[in-house]
Every structure is written in structure tokens, then in C-alpha cells.
Design an enzyme around this catalytic site. Structure first.
Site, PDB file in Angstrom:
ATOM      1  N   SER A  10      14.193   9.653   7.346  1.00 32.83           N
ATOM      2  CA  SER A  10      14.970   9.597   6.300  1.00 32.83           C
ATOM      3  C   SER A  10      14.365  10.304   5.169  1.00 32.83           C
ATOM      4  O   SER A  10      15.171  10.628   4.373  1.00 32.83           O
ATOM      5  CB  SER A  10      15.154   8.163   5.905  1.00 32.83           C
ATOM      6  N   SER A 133      -1.073  12.167  11.564  1.00 37.03           N
ATOM      7  CA  SER A 133      -2.251  11.710  10.946  1.00 37.03           C
ATOM      8  C   SER A 133      -2.378  12.342   9.634  1.00 37.03           C
ATOM      9  O   SER A 133      -1.419  12.436   9.032  1.00 37.03           O
ATOM     10  CB  SER A 133      -3.472  11.839  11.764  1.00 37.03           C
ATOM     11  N   TYR A 147      -5.333   3.446   2.740  1.00 30.74           N
ATOM     12  CA  TYR A 147      -4.705   4.596   3.735  1.00 30.74           C
ATOM     13  C   TYR A 147      -5.542   5.508   4.538  1.00 30.74           C
ATOM     14  O   TYR A 147      -5.071   5.412   5.835  1.00 30.74           O
ATOM     15  CB  TYR A 147      -3.856   5.456   2.602  1.00 30.74           C
ATOM     16  N   LYS A 151      -5.576   6.170   8.876  1.00 26.85           N
ATOM     17  CA  LYS A 151      -5.433   7.411   9.619  1.00 26.85           C
ATOM     18  C   LYS A 151      -6.529   7.533  10.359  1.00 26.85           C
ATOM     19  O   LYS A 151      -6.426   8.272  11.493  1.00 26.85           O
ATOM     20  CB  LYS A 151      -5.259   8.493   8.483  1.00 26.85           C
TER      21      LYS A 151
HETATM   22  N1  LIG Z   1       2.839  13.902   2.170  1.00 28.99           N
HETATM   23  C1  LIG Z   1       1.825  14.295   2.244  1.00 28.99           C
HETATM   24  O1  LIG Z   1       0.768  14.790   1.413  1.00 28.99           O
HETATM   25  C2  LIG Z   1       1.082  13.747   3.447  1.00 28.99           C
HETATM   26  C3  LIG Z   1      -0.258  14.381   3.849  1.00 28.99           C
HETATM   27  C4  LIG Z   1      -1.084  14.006   5.033  1.00 28.99           C
HETATM   28  C5  LIG Z   1      -0.327  13.178   5.878  1.00 28.99           C
HETATM   29  N2  LIG Z   1       1.125  12.783   5.587  1.00 28.99           N
HETATM   30  C6  LIG Z   1       1.763  11.981   6.551  1.00 28.99           C
HETATM   31  O2  LIG Z   1       3.166  12.715   7.167  1.00 28.99           O
HETATM   32  C7  LIG Z   1       3.849  11.418   7.439  1.00 28.99           C
HETATM   33  C8  LIG Z   1       5.185  11.626   6.764  1.00 28.99           C
HETATM   34  O3  LIG Z   1       5.116  11.420   5.374  1.00 28.99           O
HETATM   35  P1  LIG Z   1       5.960  12.155   4.259  1.00 28.99           P
HETATM   36  O4  LIG Z   1       5.130  12.658   3.431  1.00 28.99           O
HETATM   37  O5  LIG Z   1       6.946  12.783   4.852  1.00 28.99           O
HETATM   38  O6  LIG Z   1       6.304  10.729   3.444  1.00 28.99           O
HETATM   39  P2  LIG Z   1       7.718  10.098   2.752  1.00 28.99           P
HETATM   40  O7  LIG Z   1       8.462  11.470   2.368  1.00 28.99           O
HETATM   41  O8  LIG Z   1       7.339   8.954   1.839  1.00 28.99           O
HETATM   42  O9  LIG Z   1       8.495   9.600   4.041  1.00 28.99           O
HETATM   43  C9  LIG Z   1       8.178   8.559   4.661  1.00 28.99           C
HETATM   44  C10 LIG Z   1       8.961   8.244   5.771  1.00 28.99           C
HETATM   45  O10 LIG Z   1       8.561   6.918   6.476  1.00 28.99           O
HETATM   46  C11 LIG Z   1       9.386   5.958   6.546  1.00 28.99           C
HETATM   47  N3  LIG Z   1       9.021   4.869   6.615  1.00 28.99           N
HETATM   48  C12 LIG Z   1       8.291   4.028   5.691  1.00 28.99           C
HETATM   49  N4  LIG Z   1       7.798   2.769   6.261  1.00 28.99           N
HETATM   50  C13 LIG Z   1       8.550   2.562   7.333  1.00 28.99           C
HETATM   51  C14 LIG Z   1       8.989   1.754   8.320  1.00 28.99           C
HETATM   52  N5  LIG Z   1       8.174   0.317   8.178  1.00 28.99           N
HETATM   53  N6  LIG Z   1       9.557   1.580   9.469  1.00 28.99           N
HETATM   54  C15 LIG Z   1      10.120   2.832   9.588  1.00 28.99           C
HETATM   55  N7  LIG Z   1      10.177   3.869   8.671  1.00 28.99           N
HETATM   56  C16 LIG Z   1       9.273   3.675   7.631  1.00 28.99           C
HETATM   57  C17 LIG Z   1      10.312   6.167   5.372  1.00 28.99           C
HETATM   58  O11 LIG Z   1      11.638   5.827   5.711  1.00 28.99           O
HETATM   59  P3  LIG Z   1      12.454   4.312   5.306  1.00 28.99           P
HETATM   60  O12 LIG Z   1      11.990   4.158   4.022  1.00 28.99           O
HETATM   61  O13 LIG Z   1      14.007   4.967   5.305  1.00 28.99           O
HETATM   62  O14 LIG Z   1      12.129   3.677   6.419  1.00 28.99           O
HETATM   63  C18 LIG Z   1      10.371   7.693   5.207  1.00 28.99           C
HETATM   64  O15 LIG Z   1      11.454   8.314   6.018  1.00 28.99           O
HETATM   65  C19 LIG Z   1       3.194  10.249   7.280  1.00 28.99           C
HETATM   66  O16 LIG Z   1       2.496   9.667   8.416  1.00 28.99           O
HETATM   67  C20 LIG Z   1       2.164  10.452   6.143  1.00 28.99           C
HETATM   68  O17 LIG Z   1       0.834   9.488   6.410  1.00 28.99           O
HETATM   69  C21 LIG Z   1       1.646  13.223   4.543  1.00 28.99           C
END
Ligand SMILES: NC(=O)c1ccc[n+]([C@@H]2O[C@H](COP(=O)([O-])OP(=O)(O)OC[C@H]3O[C@@H](n4cnc5c(N)ncnc54)[C@H](OP(=O)(O)O)[C@@H]3O)[C@@H](O)[C@H]2O)c1
Length: 281
Positions: A10, A133, A147, A151
Site C-alpha cells: 500500500s 531485509s 528493528y 532483520k
Molecule cells: N525505507 C527504508 O529506509 C528501508 C530501508 C531498509 C529496509 N526497508 C524495508 O523495506 C520494506 C518496505 O519499507 P518501506 O520503506 O516501503 O515502508 P513503508 O513505506 O512504511 O511501507 C510499509 C508497508 O508495510 C505494510 N505493513 C505494515 N505492517 C503490516 C502488517 N501488519 N500487515 C501487512 N502489511 C503491513 C504497510 O501497509 P498497511 O499499513 O496498509 O498494512 C505498508 O504498505 C520493509 O521491510 C522495510 O523494513 C526500508
């Protein structure tokens, strides 16, 4: 073209990945809790996107989605475990309940999805599991411990699974993004701020780490950088076990943290986060 199921579609990286995959002709099953956001993706994206509510912390929710999926497709070829959030703060101050909730989403969530969709892949002797991850799956930063621990757990489980599933023709891929500009950074910062009130035990250190985190996120890579790596991991015939994205910015950091003696990598991390030299009065 394969059918790809993605969690957390989403927003952020998941959303960008779902759109790209659909536009490239994949059948995408985009899932998250916020179904309105998913519907908006479906409306505005060219290609086949089916949307479903999945809360990865609920087995009932995953089971209901699995039943629904069986009504419109015979198989899920690729599972992308992307849903997660970041719980930050001093490990001393984080409650068991909050820590359990963090593991419930970031670790048990992917495992729940894998247990549900792996048996059909194993029977077919083909399939792919892509676990999102982080660079912090390979190193740990002060005040990001809860967090980071999730990971690290996801990395270990992915490594074990990769070798368990290889004989069945199933590939397990880990994607390790560095900072990516999504809503994620704000959640990290809010967590830190909760523990940074004047007089709180780690207030001085938290203020420094918030400054580090604030610098990091505006310079972060765009979600499409991570999405591009995930799409490659879906499409390439022989994916690598791990992809660090963006590579240049983050690979050196992982290498230093892994190969330097611990004291030296601690010094590096203290310098990077601004904590070097801080002493409590
Ligand atoms: N952004 C960064 O800097 C970064 C860096 C390293 C790794 N990552 C990893 O990349 C991935 C995506 O991160 P992002 O930055 O895109 O985060 P984001 O923009 O906060 O999006 C997180 C997504 O996870 C969903 N979510 C959270 N809890 C959930 C649950 N209980 N069930 C189902 N869906 C759930 C949310 O959707 P709903 O609220 O609609 O459920 C949302 O779609 C994650 O695994 C994160 O750890 C991110």
C-alpha cells in the site's frame, strides 16, 4: 508471466514494486491492511493487479487471503515479504509487548506467509521467495536495536531456508536496502523522539542519533531504486542470494562492519551516528 504476491504494497517500496511488476506484465497480488490505498494502485496501474487485505500478524487474515487467491489463480510463483515497520529506542526502555509486536510483524509475518504459500511451490518444485531485509540485517545501530534484531532474524531464516529449499528448485533471495525515502523514516524518528525527552536516561545520545537519522533520510535513495532490484530478483533466471541497494553507498559499510575487528566497527558506527565521545554527566 509469473504471479507475484507482495505484502505491504500500500505504500513505499512495496507499492513501487507492485506497480512496476504489473506494468511489466506480471500478475500482481498486492496486499496490505489499507485496502483503499491498494484499490487506488489497481485503478491507476496498467496491467493485472488483484488486491487483498492481509495483516501479516494474523493467521486468520493470511488464511482468508489464501482461500480467496485460490478462487482466481492456480498458483503463486513468487512471494515478496515486504511488510514491516521500525520500532526504535533504547533496548532498556522498550517493553516486551512492543518488542513482541515488532517481531510479530517483521519476523513471524514473513514466516506465516512462507508457511502458507511454500507447500504449493515445493509440490511444483519451483518458486521464489524474496525477503526484504535491510543493511541493518547485517549490522546494528544504537537505538535501532529492536528493528535491527528483526532483520538479523529474517536474514538468518532466509539463509537457512535458501539451502533447505534449493533441492526443491525454490530460490530464496534477500534484498538489503539502505536508507530509502518512504514514510518509514518518520516512524523511526517518532520512536526515537519518544525516548528523547529532556531528563530521559538517553536523551543526549538520542538527540545525536535523531540528527544522524534526519541527515540520512533526505539524502536517501528513491523507492524505485529498491523496486528495480526486487523486479530484477523476480525476473532473472538465476538470482543472487543477496542484493544490497543502492550498492555503492551501502556495500562498503557492510564490509567494514563485518570484517573490521568489533572495536573498530564500533568506532565507525559511533562516528557515523554522532555518538563518539558522548559521556553521561
Ligand atoms: N525505507 C527504508 O529506509 C528501508 C530501508 C531498509 C529496509 N526497508 C524495508 O523495506 C520494506 C518496505 O519499507 P518501506 O520503506 O516501503 O515502508 P513503508 O513505506 O512504511 O511501507 C510499509 C508497508 O508495510 C505494510 N505493513 C505494515 N505492517 C503490516 C502488517 N501488519 N500487515 C501487512 N502489511 C503491513 C504497510 O501497509 P498497511 O499499513 O496498509 O498494512 C505498508 O504498505 C520493509 O521491510 C522495510 O523494513 C526500508
Amino acid at each position: 508471466m509469473p504471479t507475484v504476491l507482495i505484502t505491504g504494497a500500500s505504500a513505499g517500496i512495496g507499492r513501487e514494486t507492485a506497480v512496476r511488476l504489473a506494468e511489466r506484465g506480471h500478475h500482481v497480488i498486492a496486499t496490505a491492511r489499507n485496502v483503499q490505498a491498494l484499490e487506488q494502485i489497481k485503478r491507476t496501474t496498467k496491467g493485472r493487479v488483484d488486491t487483498l487485505a492481509i495483516d501479516v500478524t494474523s493467521q486468520d487474515s493470511v488464511d482468508a487471503a489464501s482461500k480467496e487467491i485460490a478462487t482466481f489463480t492456480s498458483q503463486v510463483d513468487v512471494l515478496i515479504n515486504n511488510a514491516a515497520y521500525a520500532l526504535t529506542g533504547p533496548l532498556e526502555s522498550v517493553s516486551d509487548a512492543d518488542l513482541k509486536a515488532q517481531f510479530e510483524t517483521n519476523v513471524f509475518g514473513p514466516m506465516r506467509m512462507i508457511r502458507t504459500f511454500l507447500p504449493q511451490m515445493r509440490q511444483r518444485k519451483s518458486g521464489r521467495i524474496i525477503n526484504i531485509s535491510s543493511v541493518v540485517g547485517r549490522l546494528a545501530l544504537p537505538f535501532f536495536g529492536p528493528y535491527n534484531a528483526t532483520k538479523h532474524a529474517l536474514e538468518a531464516m532466509s539463509d537457512a531456508l535458501r539451502n533447505e529449499l534449493r533441492p526443491f528448485g525454490i530460490r530464496v533471495v534477500i534484498i538489503e536496502p539502505g536508507a530509502i525515502s518512504t514514510g518509514f523514516g518518520e516512524i523511526e524518528r517518532k520512536g526515537l523522539e519518544q525516548h528523547g525527552e529532556p531528563g530521559a536516561p538517553y536523551a543526549e545520545q538520542i538527540a545525536k542519533v535523531i540528527a544522524f537519522q534526519k541527515d540520512l533520510h533526505p539524502n536517501a535513495a528513491k523507492p524505485e531504486v529498491a523496486a528495480r532490484a526486487i523486479v530484477h530478483a523476480v525476473e532473472t533466471e538465476k538470482p543472487r542470494a543477496r542484493y544490497v541497494v543502492p550498492f555503492l553507498r551501502n556495500r562498503a559499510l557492510i564490509a567494514l562492519a563485518e570484517f573490521l575487528p568489533t572495536e573498530a566497527s564500533d568506532a565507525l558506527i559511533q562516528n557515523m551516528t554522532g555518538l563518539r565521545g558522548t559521556r553521561t554527566s
